[in-house]
Design a protein around this motif. Sequence first.
Motif, PDB file in Angstrom:
ATOM      1  N   LYS A   1       0.838  -1.232  -0.101  1.00 22.34           N
ATOM      2  CA  LYS A   1      -0.023   0.114   0.082  1.00 22.34           C
ATOM      3  C   LYS A   1       0.757   1.301   0.032  1.00 22.34           C
ATOM      4  O   LYS A   1       0.257   2.233  -0.169  1.00 22.34           O
ATOM      5  CB  LYS A   1      -0.970   0.094   1.074  1.00 22.34           C
ATOM      6  CG  LYS A   1      -1.900  -1.322   1.254  1.00 22.34           C
ATOM      7  CD  LYS A   1      -2.955  -0.824   1.243  1.00 22.34           C
ATOM      8  CE  LYS A   1      -4.277  -1.935   1.179  1.00 22.34           C
ATOM      9  NZ  LYS A   1      -5.612  -1.789   1.379  1.00 22.34           N
ATOM     10  N   LEU A   2       1.986   1.092   0.210  1.00 18.78           N
ATOM     11  CA  LEU A   2       2.872   2.335   0.401  1.00 18.78           C
ATOM     12  C   LEU A   2       3.929   2.593  -1.181  1.00 18.78           C
ATOM     13  O   LEU A   2       4.723   3.172  -1.369  1.00 18.78           O
ATOM     14  CB  LEU A   2       4.220   2.204   1.285  1.00 18.78           C
ATOM     15  CG  LEU A   2       3.515   2.300   2.612  1.00 18.78           C
ATOM     16  CD1 LEU A   2       4.670   1.963   3.655  1.00 18.78           C
ATOM     17  CD2 LEU A   2       2.748   3.358   2.971  1.00 18.78           C
TER      18      LEU A   2
ATOM     19  N   ALA B   1       1.265   8.551   2.966  1.00 16.27           N
ATOM     20  CA  ALA B   1       0.967   7.249   2.434  1.00 16.27           C
ATOM     21  C   ALA B   1       0.902   6.411   3.731  1.00 16.27           C
ATOM     22  O   ALA B   1       0.056   5.428   3.430  1.00 16.27           O
ATOM     23  CB  ALA B   1       2.529   6.893   1.685  1.00 16.27           C
ATOM     24  N   MET B   2       1.307   6.424   4.820  1.00 15.96           N
ATOM     25  CA  MET B   2       1.206   5.798   5.816  1.00 15.96           C
ATOM     26  C   MET B   2      -0.448   5.937   6.462  1.00 15.96           C
ATOM     27  O   MET B   2      -1.232   5.232   6.659  1.00 15.96           O
ATOM     28  CB  MET B   2       1.867   5.991   6.973  1.00 15.96           C
ATOM     29  CG  MET B   2       3.449   5.663   6.890  1.00 15.96           C
ATOM     30  SD  MET B   2       4.768   6.164   8.137  1.00 15.96           S
ATOM     31  CE  MET B   2       3.906   5.413   9.639  1.00 15.96           C
ATOM     32  N   GLN B   3      -0.971   7.394   6.309  1.00 15.56           N
ATOM     33  CA  GLN B   3      -2.323   7.585   6.727  1.00 15.56           C
ATOM     34  C   GLN B   3      -3.293   6.947   5.872  1.00 15.56           C
ATOM     35  O   GLN B   3      -4.337   6.659   6.220  1.00 15.56           O
ATOM     36  CB  GLN B   3      -2.310   9.002   6.699  1.00 15.56           C
ATOM     37  CG  GLN B   3      -1.728   9.715   7.881  1.00 15.56           C
ATOM     38  CD  GLN B   3      -1.947  11.479   8.015  1.00 15.56           C
ATOM     39  OE1 GLN B   3      -1.799  11.762   6.910  1.00 15.56           O
ATOM     40  NE2 GLN B   3      -1.740  11.943   9.120  1.00 15.56           N
ATOM     41  N   LYS B   4      -2.756   6.834   4.635  1.00 14.75           N
ATOM     42  CA  LYS B   4      -3.865   6.058   3.541  1.00 14.75           C
ATOM     43  C   LYS B   4      -4.003   4.553   3.874  1.00 14.75           C
ATOM     44  O   LYS B   4      -4.768   3.712   3.569  1.00 14.75           O
ATOM     45  CB  LYS B   4      -3.203   6.372   2.088  1.00 14.75           C
ATOM     46  CG  LYS B   4      -3.562   7.605   1.686  1.00 14.75           C
ATOM     47  CD  LYS B   4      -2.988   7.766   0.257  1.00 14.75           C
ATOM     48  CE  LYS B   4      -3.337   9.287  -0.161  1.00 14.75           C
ATOM     49  NZ  LYS B   4      -2.507   9.627  -1.599  1.00 14.75           N
TER      50      LYS B   4
ATOM     51  N   ALA C   1      -3.578   3.055   7.065  1.00 13.39           N
ATOM     52  CA  ALA C   1      -4.279   3.099   8.182  1.00 13.39           C
ATOM     53  C   ALA C   1      -4.274   4.158   9.031  1.00 13.39           C
ATOM     54  O   ALA C   1      -3.381   5.107   9.263  1.00 13.39           O
ATOM     55  CB  ALA C   1      -3.626   2.044   9.307  1.00 13.39           C
ATOM     56  N   GLN C   2      -5.484   4.834   9.555  1.00 10.37           N
ATOM     57  CA  GLN C   2      -5.739   5.750  10.246  1.00 10.37           C
ATOM     58  C   GLN C   2      -5.423   5.318  11.853  1.00 10.37           C
ATOM     59  O   GLN C   2      -6.121   4.560  12.175  1.00 10.37           O
ATOM     60  CB  GLN C   2      -7.070   6.365  10.056  1.00 10.37           C
ATOM     61  CG  GLN C   2      -7.102   7.181   8.732  1.00 10.37           C
ATOM     62  CD  GLN C   2      -6.462   8.469   8.747  1.00 10.37           C
ATOM     63  OE1 GLN C   2      -6.329   9.195   9.671  1.00 10.37           O
ATOM     64  NE2 GLN C   2      -5.864   8.741   7.346  1.00 10.37           N
ATOM     65  N   PRO C   3      -4.728   6.496  12.570  1.00  6.77           N
ATOM     66  CA  PRO C   3      -4.697   5.960  14.014  1.00  6.77           C
ATOM     67  C   PRO C   3      -5.921   6.249  14.757  1.00  6.77           C
ATOM     68  O   PRO C   3      -6.770   7.084  14.309  1.00  6.77           O
ATOM     69  CB  PRO C   3      -3.395   7.209  14.362  1.00  6.77           C
ATOM     70  CG  PRO C   3      -3.479   8.144  13.654  1.00  6.77           C
ATOM     71  CD  PRO C   3      -3.959   7.491  12.217  1.00  6.77           C
ATOM     72  N   ALA C   4      -6.203   5.469  15.687  1.00 12.41           N
ATOM     73  CA  ALA C   4      -7.337   5.604  16.521  1.00 12.41           C
ATOM     74  C   ALA C   4      -7.480   7.331  17.206  1.00 12.41           C
ATOM     75  O   ALA C   4      -6.420   7.724  17.717  1.00 12.41           O
ATOM     76  CB  ALA C   4      -7.383   4.782  17.747  1.00 12.41           C
TER      77      ALA C   4
END
Length: 175
Positions: free
Chosen positions: A3-4, A162-165, A167-170
């Motif tokens: 995904k990155l 890219a990381m936010q795409k 997974a989003q942190p809680a």
Amino acid sequence: MDKLEEYQRWQNNLARVRFPRWKELPTLGLYVDQVVAIVNEQLNHLGIEPLTKSMVNNYVKKKVIQAPIKKKYAVNQLVDLLLIGLLKSNFSLDDIRAGIAQVTMNSYPQAAYDRFVEILNALLAGEEIPSTNVINPQNDRLMTLALKSVLSRMDAAQLLTAMQKVAQPAPLENN
């Protein structure tokens, strides 16, 4: 990790970007629209916010760059605007102007700019910075550190996006 891929693609594209040397820039007088187009073409390759005509006019008013002669900008003003556009996200205009003055104090602007581009292009490509008979090693170090800070900031921003795409942190909860 696949995904990155977008981040990897950005890194690969960045490695192919090449800033123009002094002799590759237009030498005829350019109007502000032409200057902005040339600067933004280079900045766009790096994903940097474009300059506007208003910004250029403000830089002239604040004496960050020399005023055009008969509304035409010379190559030295174009170079200043390329440097400002590249560095303004990390440094104040006063610091950029002071850095340009420092680096060109004992060197011709063309030689200093070409060395800046040589360092930038090597960093973009992930290559070792070519060694030369450097007149002032501190100038080389200053340019290298400034460029590394800009490129590191861009890299961190791209990786975070890219990381936010992926997974989003809680969200944080209020207690």
